[in-house]
Design an enzyme around this catalytic site. Structure first.
Site, mmCIF file in Angstrom:
data_model
loop_
_atom_site.group_PDB
_atom_site.id
_atom_site.type_symbol
_atom_site.label_atom_id
_atom_site.label_comp_id
_atom_site.label_asym_id
_atom_site.label_seq_id
_atom_site.Cartn_x
_atom_site.Cartn_y
_atom_site.Cartn_z
ATOM 1 N N GLY A 246 39.102 42.516 45.905
ATOM 2 C CA GLY A 246 37.929 42.429 45.040
ATOM 3 C C GLY A 246 36.740 41.907 45.818
ATOM 4 N N SER A 247 35.814 41.323 45.109
ATOM 5 C CA SER A 247 34.566 40.874 45.733
ATOM 6 C C SER A 247 34.801 39.650 46.632
ATOM 7 C CB SER A 247 33.563 40.513 44.646
ATOM 8 O OG SER A 247 34.119 39.518 43.812
ATOM 9 N N GLY A 251 37.204 36.243 46.402
ATOM 10 C CA GLY A 251 38.030 35.766 47.521
ATOM 11 C C GLY A 251 37.709 34.331 47.901
ATOM 12 N N GLU A 268 41.476 41.182 50.618
ATOM 13 C CA GLU A 268 40.795 42.461 50.891
ATOM 14 C C GLU A 268 39.509 42.433 50.081
ATOM 15 O OE1 GLU A 268 41.657 44.728 52.953
ATOM 16 O OE2 GLU A 268 43.814 44.534 53.259
ATOM 17 N N CYS A 302 35.005 50.028 48.632
ATOM 18 C CA CYS A 302 34.786 48.925 49.574
ATOM 19 C C CYS A 302 34.317 49.488 50.912
ATOM 20 C CB CYS A 302 36.055 48.105 49.740
ATOM 21 S SG CYS A 302 37.488 49.112 50.116
HETATM 22 P P1 NAD Z 1 35.954 41.493 41.244
HETATM 23 O O1 NAD Z 1 35.976 40.506 42.341
HETATM 24 O O2 NAD Z 1 34.963 41.325 40.159
HETATM 25 O O3 NAD Z 1 37.391 41.515 40.527
HETATM 26 C C1 NAD Z 1 38.565 41.832 41.240
HETATM 27 C C2 NAD Z 1 39.762 41.245 40.549
HETATM 28 O O4 NAD Z 1 39.737 39.826 40.709
HETATM 29 C C3 NAD Z 1 39.809 41.486 39.045
HETATM 30 O O5 NAD Z 1 41.142 41.757 38.686
HETATM 31 C C4 NAD Z 1 39.338 40.172 38.459
HETATM 32 O O6 NAD Z 1 39.818 39.909 37.155
HETATM 33 C C5 NAD Z 1 39.941 39.188 39.463
HETATM 34 N N1 NAD Z 1 39.299 37.877 39.567
HETATM 35 C C6 NAD Z 1 37.987 37.578 39.517
HETATM 36 N N2 NAD Z 1 37.797 36.260 39.737
HETATM 37 C C7 NAD Z 1 39.018 35.710 39.954
HETATM 38 C C8 NAD Z 1 39.489 34.397 40.244
HETATM 39 N N3 NAD Z 1 38.657 33.366 40.355
HETATM 40 N N4 NAD Z 1 40.804 34.202 40.424
HETATM 41 C C9 NAD Z 1 41.671 35.247 40.331
HETATM 42 N N5 NAD Z 1 41.286 36.501 40.027
HETATM 43 C C10 NAD Z 1 39.973 36.741 39.845
HETATM 44 O O7 NAD Z 1 35.808 42.943 41.920
HETATM 45 P P2 NAD Z 1 35.588 44.373 41.247
HETATM 46 O O8 NAD Z 1 34.202 44.470 40.706
HETATM 47 O O9 NAD Z 1 36.719 44.728 40.353
HETATM 48 O O10 NAD Z 1 35.726 45.334 42.535
HETATM 49 C C11 NAD Z 1 34.693 45.571 43.431
HETATM 50 C C12 NAD Z 1 34.818 44.703 44.661
HETATM 51 O O11 NAD Z 1 36.099 44.836 45.253
HETATM 52 C C13 NAD Z 1 33.841 45.085 45.757
HETATM 53 O O12 NAD Z 1 33.327 43.922 46.338
HETATM 54 C C14 NAD Z 1 34.696 45.862 46.746
HETATM 55 O O13 NAD Z 1 34.190 45.886 48.061
HETATM 56 C C15 NAD Z 1 35.971 45.104 46.645
HETATM 57 N N6 NAD Z 1 37.098 45.904 47.110
HETATM 58 C C16 NAD Z 1 37.635 45.619 48.345
HETATM 59 C C17 NAD Z 1 38.664 46.395 48.849
HETATM 60 C C18 NAD Z 1 39.243 46.131 50.208
HETATM 61 O O14 NAD Z 1 40.321 46.638 50.467
HETATM 62 N N7 NAD Z 1 38.599 45.376 51.069
HETATM 63 C C19 NAD Z 1 39.178 47.453 48.082
HETATM 64 C C20 NAD Z 1 38.629 47.705 46.834
HETATM 65 C C21 NAD Z 1 37.576 46.917 46.348
#
Ligand code: NAD
Length: 515
Positions: A246-247, A251, A268, A302
């Site tokens: 995720g973002s 992370g 990731e 991503c």
């Molecule tokens: P996001 O960070 O908003 O959410 C991702 C996941 O994390 C969701 O399931 C969310 O509920 C969970 N989450 C959020 N805060 C949390 C916390 N404090 N503790 C535990 N879980 C939590 O991301 P998004 O909008 O769903 O996806 C887009 C982002 O993901 C972009 O930044 C993209 O670059 C990244 N991404 C990275 C990769 C990679 O492999 N590097 C792949 C796909 C997406």
């Protein structure tokens, strides 16, 4: 600004809801059992397409405990037998490829071809993991002592927690899960709250593969819910490896919590990927490479290309070629034939898009193509935008952060060292490319003095990785590696064994300790 063709009308709410229900049921989801209060929205037209029950943070402990119990048996199932389950899962995915792809399109807004590609990636990782199930090799090292054998063995690690993002709603989980299962680990998954049906459907197929072979359903569990459910999973000491996609913001929250309890994490996170276009680049190939990587998935990968760093001798032509292609891109219903650019996820994504464009303009950027919203009359809560090219006078602040939308910034360079510096000047380090016919330039870009990213490509865009390689990036992208190569090691624990068959007790390093 562009002169776009008038877009087609979007499908009705009833149509989308019916399609979603059909696809989920076809994958084996018992929708009645999951019925609840939480509405799931489709970015295609903003309509509600699911009403499901979410887990609560308090449910996490019980799920992890069940997985820990299942681990006790699963870890002793021979790895090739674990692989046989993953093989069956791959067959079921192939059988239900269109159903799952439909859900990916409806919940994440991907065009049909990319949604099918995402499911194909799941099938591919199953194939990879099946082979891996017979190749979890350890090394044997020569012992310095006579009559001793020194070797490494790899053992199942424990329960893997997976937190995943909306934009790869099923593939990222399967990269983790197919490998985790052959490594002997159960998985507890907290998918994106935006894509719950995808998660239930993918998991239903895996549960079928597990239960057909008489294995415990607790080996693969899904907990629908928002960040609070993710937080509980991250904090649970029963999670041996926490794999979070995720973002970077997410992370930053997750990493310290897992470190605090000495858990293992695999992060990731966000990317901010660039392509260097050298004077010798084949501009036909380069344009196609840029357009797919920058506008594909409506800029919501991503690995989406967000920056082009083009040599001063080609920057005008590259900008104009990409802009011309952008003006023609069919934007619209991602499930309609011919569409190449689907919707943004939601209003927040759209606001981030307009905000970044305004910031770029304030920094002297010129919008060369795109920049606006489309289909707004037809669907108020659906956010379609034309992929946007912005010519920047130099690399500026707005280019240092990831805006999850199709905005491509173009800057120029004079010499390759400067281009590499610009490529590496952002906090993220996921993917990068160079387009060149000059082998020395290509080699330099791939060398230690070149790109600092986890993915470094030549004459291909930044997105669309194959599962055979290890996937991930450096710096604020988190440093984790998933999928192919030796990424499996993160899912196992290593034991170093010294076996003494000498009948004596010689100590290492010549130490004597006679008693
Ligand atoms: P996001 O960070 O908003 O959410 C991702 C996941 O994390 C969701 O399931 C969310 O509920 C969970 N989450 C959020 N805060 C949390 C916390 N404090 N503790 C535990 N879980 C939590 O991301 P998004 O909008 O769903 O996806 C887009 C982002 O993901 C972009 O930044 C993209 O670059 C990244 N991404 C990275 C990769 C990679 O492999 N590097 C792949 C796909 C997406």
């Amino acid at each position: 600004m562009s002169t776009q063709p008038r877009p087609a009308v979007l499908p009705s709410a009833e149509d989308l809801a019916a399609r979603a229900e059909r696809a989920a049921r076809a994958c084996g989801v018992d929708l009645d059992a999951h019925r609840g209060e939480r509405e799931g929205r489709s970015p295609v037209n903003g309509a509600t397409i699911s009403t499901l029950a979410w887990s609560e943070a308090a449910d996490v402990r019980e799920a992890v405990a069940r997985a820990q119990e299942a681990f006790r048996t699963w870890r002793s199932v021979p790895a090739p037998a674990r692989g046989a389950v993953v093989k069956r899962f791959g067959e079921l995915l192939a059988e239900h490829k269109d159903d799952l792809a439909t859900l990916v399109s409806l919940e994440a807004g991907k065009i049909t071809s990319e949604a099918r590609g995402e499911v194909q990636e799941m099938i591919d990782i199953c194939d990879f993991a099946v082979g891996l199930s017979r190749q979890l090799y350890g090394r044997t090292m020569p012992s310095e002592r006579p009559g001793h054998r020194l070797m490494e063995t790899w053992h199942p690690l424990g329960v893997v927690g997976v937190v995943s993002a909306f934009n790869f709603p099923v593939a990222v989980w399967s990269w983790n899960t197919a490998v985790a299962l052959v490594c002997g680990d159960p998985v507890v998954w907290k998918p994106s709250e935006k894509t719950p049906l995808c998660a239930l459907a993918a998991n239903a197929l895996l549960l079928r593969a597990l239960t057909e072979a008489g294995h415990d359903a607790a080996l693969s569990q899904v907990l629908l819910g928002g960040p609070e459910v993710g937080e509980a999973l991250v904090a649970d000491a029963g999670i041996a490896l926490l794999s979070a996609t995720g973002s970077t913001r997410m992370g930053r929250q997750v990493g310290p919590v897992v470190a605090e309890r000495f858990g293992r994490s695999l992060l990731e996170l966000g990317g901010n990927n660039a392509a260097v276009v050298a004077p010798s680049a084949d501009l036909d190939l380069t344009t196609r490479g840029i357009v797919f990587a920058a506008a594909g998935t409506a800029g919501q990968r991503c690995t989406t290309m967000r920056r082009v760093i083009a040599h001063t001798s080609v920057v005008d032509e590259v900008t104009e070629r990409v802009a011309a292609a952008y003006r023609q891109l069919p934007v619209g219903d991602p499930t309609a034939e011919g569409t190449l650019v689907g919707p943004l996820l939601d209003r927040r994504s759209y606001e981030a898009f307009t905000d970044a464009i305004a910031k770029a303009q304030a920094a002297g950027g010129e919008v060369v193509a795109g920049g606006g919203r489309e289909l707004a009359d037809e669907a108020e809560d659906a956010y379609y935008v034309r992929p946007t090219v912005i010519r920047m006078p130099s690399q500026s602040e707005v280019m240092h952060s990831e805006t999850f939308a199709p905005i491509l910034y173009v800057v120029s360079y004079d010499d390759l060292a400067e281009a590499i510096e610009l490529n590496n000047a952002v906090p993220q380090g996921l993917s990068s490319s160079i387009f060149t016919q000059d082998q020395a330039e290509a080699e330099l870009f791939c060398s230690p003095e070149g790109s600092d990213c986890g993915i470094v490509n030549v004459n291909i865009g930044t997105s669309g990785a194959e599962i055979g390689g290890a996937f991930g990036g450096e710096k604020e992208t988190g440093g984790g590696r998933e999928s192919g190569s030796d990424a499996w090691r993160a899912y196992m624990r290593r034991a170093t064994n010294t076996i003494n068959f000498s009948g004596e007790l010689p100590l290492a390093q010549g130490v004597t300790f006679d008693v």
